[in-house]
Design a protein around this motif. Structure first.
Motif, PDB file in Angstrom:
ATOM      1  N   VAL A   7      73.202  20.061 -28.110  1.00 47.34           N
ATOM      2  CA  VAL A   7      72.531  19.666 -28.610  1.00 47.34           C
ATOM      3  C   VAL A   7      71.055  19.685 -28.475  1.00 47.34           C
ATOM      4  O   VAL A   7      70.336  19.875 -29.219  1.00 47.34           O
ATOM      5  CB  VAL A   7      72.994  17.428 -29.114  1.00 47.34           C
ATOM      6  CG1 VAL A   7      71.521  17.013 -29.149  1.00 47.34           C
ATOM      7  CG2 VAL A   7      73.660  17.734 -29.696  1.00 47.34           C
ATOM      8  N   TYR A   8      70.997  19.195 -27.180  1.00 48.04           N
ATOM      9  CA  TYR A   8      69.508  19.692 -26.764  1.00 48.04           C
ATOM     10  C   TYR A   8      69.140  20.801 -26.599  1.00 48.04           C
ATOM     11  O   TYR A   8      67.882  21.166 -27.163  1.00 48.04           O
ATOM     12  CB  TYR A   8      69.168  19.004 -25.370  1.00 48.04           C
ATOM     13  CG  TYR A   8      69.062  17.595 -25.521  1.00 48.04           C
ATOM     14  CD1 TYR A   8      68.133  17.066 -25.819  1.00 48.04           C
ATOM     15  CD2 TYR A   8      70.084  17.213 -25.059  1.00 48.04           C
ATOM     16  CE1 TYR A   8      67.814  15.622 -25.824  1.00 48.04           C
ATOM     17  CE2 TYR A   8      70.410  15.318 -25.108  1.00 48.04           C
ATOM     18  CZ  TYR A   8      68.631  14.975 -25.548  1.00 48.04           C
ATOM     19  OH  TYR A   8      68.618  13.405 -25.484  1.00 48.04           O
ATOM     20  N   GLN A  33      68.425  22.530 -30.107  1.00 47.26           N
ATOM     21  CA  GLN A  33      67.115  21.735 -30.575  1.00 47.26           C
ATOM     22  C   GLN A  33      65.328  22.836 -29.786  1.00 47.26           C
ATOM     23  O   GLN A  33      64.986  22.902 -30.758  1.00 47.26           O
ATOM     24  CB  GLN A  33      66.943  20.777 -30.363  1.00 47.26           C
ATOM     25  CG  GLN A  33      67.558  19.265 -30.985  1.00 47.26           C
ATOM     26  CD  GLN A  33      67.253  18.208 -30.462  1.00 47.26           C
ATOM     27  OE1 GLN A  33      65.693  17.555 -30.794  1.00 47.26           O
ATOM     28  NE2 GLN A  33      68.341  17.172 -29.780  1.00 47.26           N
ATOM     29  N   TYR A  86      72.224  18.327 -18.686  1.00 46.38           N
ATOM     30  CA  TYR A  86      73.507  17.546 -19.131  1.00 46.38           C
ATOM     31  C   TYR A  86      74.898  18.589 -18.580  1.00 46.38           C
ATOM     32  O   TYR A  86      76.363  18.302 -19.022  1.00 46.38           O
ATOM     33  CB  TYR A  86      73.077  17.103 -21.037  1.00 46.38           C
ATOM     34  CG  TYR A  86      72.731  15.935 -21.039  1.00 46.38           C
ATOM     35  CD1 TYR A  86      73.555  14.668 -20.119  1.00 46.38           C
ATOM     36  CD2 TYR A  86      71.603  16.170 -21.444  1.00 46.38           C
ATOM     37  CE1 TYR A  86      72.661  13.403 -20.392  1.00 46.38           C
ATOM     38  CE2 TYR A  86      70.979  14.613 -22.039  1.00 46.38           C
ATOM     39  CZ  TYR A  86      71.851  13.288 -22.023  1.00 46.38           C
ATOM     40  OH  TYR A  86      70.585  12.521 -21.725  1.00 46.38           O
ATOM     41  N   SER A 100      78.707  18.266 -25.040  1.00 47.54           N
ATOM     42  CA  SER A 100      78.333  18.452 -25.993  1.00 47.54           C
ATOM     43  C   SER A 100      76.589  17.635 -26.767  1.00 47.54           C
ATOM     44  O   SER A 100      76.374  18.590 -27.005  1.00 47.54           O
ATOM     45  CB  SER A 100      79.137  16.733 -27.076  1.00 47.54           C
ATOM     46  OG  SER A 100      78.858  16.506 -25.870  1.00 47.54           O
ATOM     47  N   GLN A 101      76.337  17.119 -25.578  1.00 53.30           N
ATOM     48  CA  GLN A 101      75.101  16.322 -25.344  1.00 53.30           C
ATOM     49  C   GLN A 101      73.921  17.952 -25.095  1.00 53.30           C
ATOM     50  O   GLN A 101      73.103  18.130 -25.484  1.00 53.30           O
ATOM     51  CB  GLN A 101      74.350  15.727 -24.268  1.00 53.30           C
ATOM     52  CG  GLN A 101      74.836  14.291 -24.645  1.00 53.30           C
ATOM     53  CD  GLN A 101      73.515  13.143 -25.621  1.00 53.30           C
ATOM     54  OE1 GLN A 101      73.783  14.125 -26.960  1.00 53.30           O
ATOM     55  NE2 GLN A 101      73.003  12.837 -25.229  1.00 53.30           N
ATOM     56  N   GLY A 128      68.751  19.578 -21.879  1.00 60.19           N
ATOM     57  CA  GLY A 128      70.345  20.550 -22.135  1.00 60.19           C
ATOM     58  C   GLY A 128      70.870  21.164 -20.371  1.00 60.19           C
ATOM     59  O   GLY A 128      71.861  20.731 -20.902  1.00 60.19           O
TER      60      GLY A 128
END
Length: 606
Positions: free
Chosen positions: A307-308, A311, A296, A303-304, A293
């Protein structure tokens, strides 16, 4: 602060290896299962079940390991075999540890410690204390962790247990590393490595090299960090230890990310994530997800990145891993800070302003969210003494206050970040602090201060990024790639020789006679064909070489088989001797009781 500075490194676990037969994990597991099938319901079966549980846990087969440990515990309790009972609690603790259930793991090791104390086993007590210390360090309880590790070390030194001494040196080094005390960490890792090298313990050497690689990366010595990282990776692949391989891949990715080579970093992070997810190791997976993350984020793929990061945050909260929680909160804060910058640019550009997803009043709200996450992260990092993360938060908070034109508050936090990063000796963070202070001085009209701080920033930046370091890293990568290719060639050749040896054993005397006749005919024909003379000699030499290799392979397999049989026989004899000793002791105790009764009767009669 640059986002690459918030990278995490996977903490190295130590391993206790019970079975030392020189085959791969799968072969050992199969061998133990075969022996188990013929074993009686005695203490030997408990030991074999515990050894099997250990190997299954290392191989990542956690459910099977738990079944084995529970079976061993039931039998050990039935036999009143205390050391066997304690060992089952240890292996159950390892499974909980791999699943990220640290509190459950600590309770299991505490049960083992109580049994070992009752049995008077200092070896077992040292092992349990070390495990409890490691788990406390994972939870951020560093003072507790060091206290347990030093108790374990004292016991290990008292009984001359070298593996335990090396293990405790290594665990203490890991705690010092988290506290950014890199000289002390390197000292303890070096002591541990010396012991493992003396014992020729490949797994132990790999663990130490991983720890030392992390230290060098934290000190911005990327060439040295990658050198030790690739050495450890080669060892882990040779001994087929998937967990250590995953740790090595993660830490190599970390070294590349710190250096700014995000393409290479992602390559190694995704390799490591695949390994750790197959092993169901949630703690390491959360660390890697957070690192991905972070990359990115650096690349602007918000956005990516989120997400990571979310998580990673969810898993780390589930596990109670404060270190990963703190770092993930920091990165999420950086996301909102970056969105505030995007908003600011959009408002300054009419075309972008019309496409902005945020209302006009959003900028301050985004900065407030960023500060909220940074302060949450700062509280946790201070609580667990994670100095590197403290520097990240102090610097980022200073940046936000500077963007909000709260220059006094910005100066206070940036100065604190610089002081702490200098005490940690982290060149990358020192460079970032000077860079932000130069921006602050420029914004407030202190151009002389801006000049001095920018000059310091350039000095530290250039000390990190130099051509000699890049050349060293290139040589390290080339050496590792060559070794992998050479190992692959050797493996193919070895397999070819084994196949030929198998075929030669299956061939009948008639077949070999036909081959020999054919070769003689070919040799006779070759006399008349002068141009084929060199080829014939080469083919003959190759044939003889293959025959020799086949014979050598047969001899090797025979010796290896004898070695394994001797090891098993020795183990059986040792267990039988132990049983005989225990039986003898019981007989003596019974006789002693009879003598006491006779003496009492004699005195009474007298």
């Amino acid at each position: 602060m640059d986002r690459k500075k918030r990278i995490r490194s996977v903490v190295v676990l130590y391993f206790t290896v019970i079975c030392t037969v020189a085959f791969s994990q799968s072969h050992i597991i199969d061998s133990l299962r075969n022996v188990l099938g013929t074993q009686k319901e005695d203490t030997s079966k408990v030991n074999i079940l515990n050894a099997l549980a250990d190997k299954l846990e290392i191989a990542g087969k956690l459910d099977s390991a738990l079944v084995c440990s529970n079976s061993a515990q039931t039998l050990a309790k039935k036999l009143n075999f205390k050391n066997g009972v304690a060992a089952t609690f240890i292996h159950i603790g390892y499974v909980y540890e791999d699943e990220g259930k640290f509190d459950s793991a600590i309770k299991s090791h505490e049960k083992a410690l109580a049994v070992y104390k009752e049995a008077g086993s200092k070896y077992g007590m040292s092992l349990c204390l070390s495990s409890i210390g490691f788990l406390n360090s994972e939870l951020g309880n560093y003072d507790k962790a060091i206290a347990y590790d030093k108790q374990s070390l004292a016991l290990a030194e008292e009984i001359g247990y070298k593996d335990g001494i090396a293990r405790d040196f290594q665990n203490i080094a890991a705690i010092y590393k988290r506290q950014s005390n890199y000289p002390a960490a390197l000292e303890y890792d070096s002591k541990s490595l010396a012991i493992y090298q003396q014992k020729n313990d490949s797994e132990g050497m790999a663990d130490c090299m991983i720890g030392m690689a992390n230290i060098y990366v934290n000190e911005s010595n990327y060439a040295k960090g990658l050198e030790y990282g690739f050495k450890a990776l080669a060892i882990s692949q040779r001994i087929e230890n998937k967990f250590v391989e995953g740790v090595c891949l993660t830490n190599i990715g970390t070294a590349y990310q710190e250096q700014g080579n995000n393409t290479k970093a992602l390559e190694y992070y995704f390799k490591s994530l695949t390994v750790m997810q197959k092993l169901e190791n949630k703690n390491s997976s959360a660390t890697i997800l957070g690192n991905i993350g972070g990359i990115y984020f650096e690349q602007g793929n918000m956005s990516q990145a989120l997400v990571y990061e979310f998580q990673a945050l969810a898993i780390s909260k589930e596990l109670g891993s404060k270190q990963v929680i703190s770092l993930t909160l920091n990165t999420i804060g950086a996301f909102y800070q970056q969105q505030a910058r995007v908003y600011k640019v959009a408002q300054q550009n009419p075309e972008r302003r019309s496409r902005s997803v945020y209302p006009v009043s959003m900028k301050d709200s985004l900065y407030t969210k960023a500060l909220s996450y940074y302060f949450q992260s700062l509280v946790i990092s201070r609580e667990i003494g994670e100095k590197k993360t403290m520097v990240l938060n102090l610097n980022n908070i200073g940046e936000v206050y500077m963007l909000q034109k709260n220059y006094r508050a910005s100066k206070a936090y940036l100065d604190s970040a610089l002081t702490l990063s200098i005490s940690n000796g982290e060149k990358d963070n020192i460079a970032s602090c000077y860079k932000d202070l130069a921006r602050l001085d420029s914004a407030t009209g202190n151009y002389r201060g801006a000049y001095e701080n920018n000059k310091n920033y350039i000095v530290y930046r250039d000390s990190i990024n130099n051509n000699e370091s890049d050349r060293k890293i290139a040589r390290i990568e080339l050496g590792y790639d060559f070794k992998i290719k050479q190992d692959s060639i050797n493996a193919v050749q070895e397999n070819t020789n084994i196949i030929k040896a198998d075929e030669s054993r299956r061939k009948s005397i008639v077949t070999w006679s036909a081959i020999i006749i054919a070769i003689l005919i070919a040799l006779s024909a070759g006399v008349f064909i002068n141009g084929q003379q060199i080829k014939r000699k080469r083919d003959k030499a190759l044939f003889e070489l293959n025959m020799m290799a086949a014979e050598q392979e047969k001899g090797f397999l025979k010796v290896e088989k004898q070695h394994v049989e001797k090891e098993l026989q020795l183990a059986r004899e040792t267990l039988n001797d132990y049983i005989k000793t225990m039986v003898g002791k019981n007989e003596l105790l019974e006789q002693f009781k009879i003598d006491i009764e006779n003496l009492k009767n004699y005195k009474a009669n007298k």
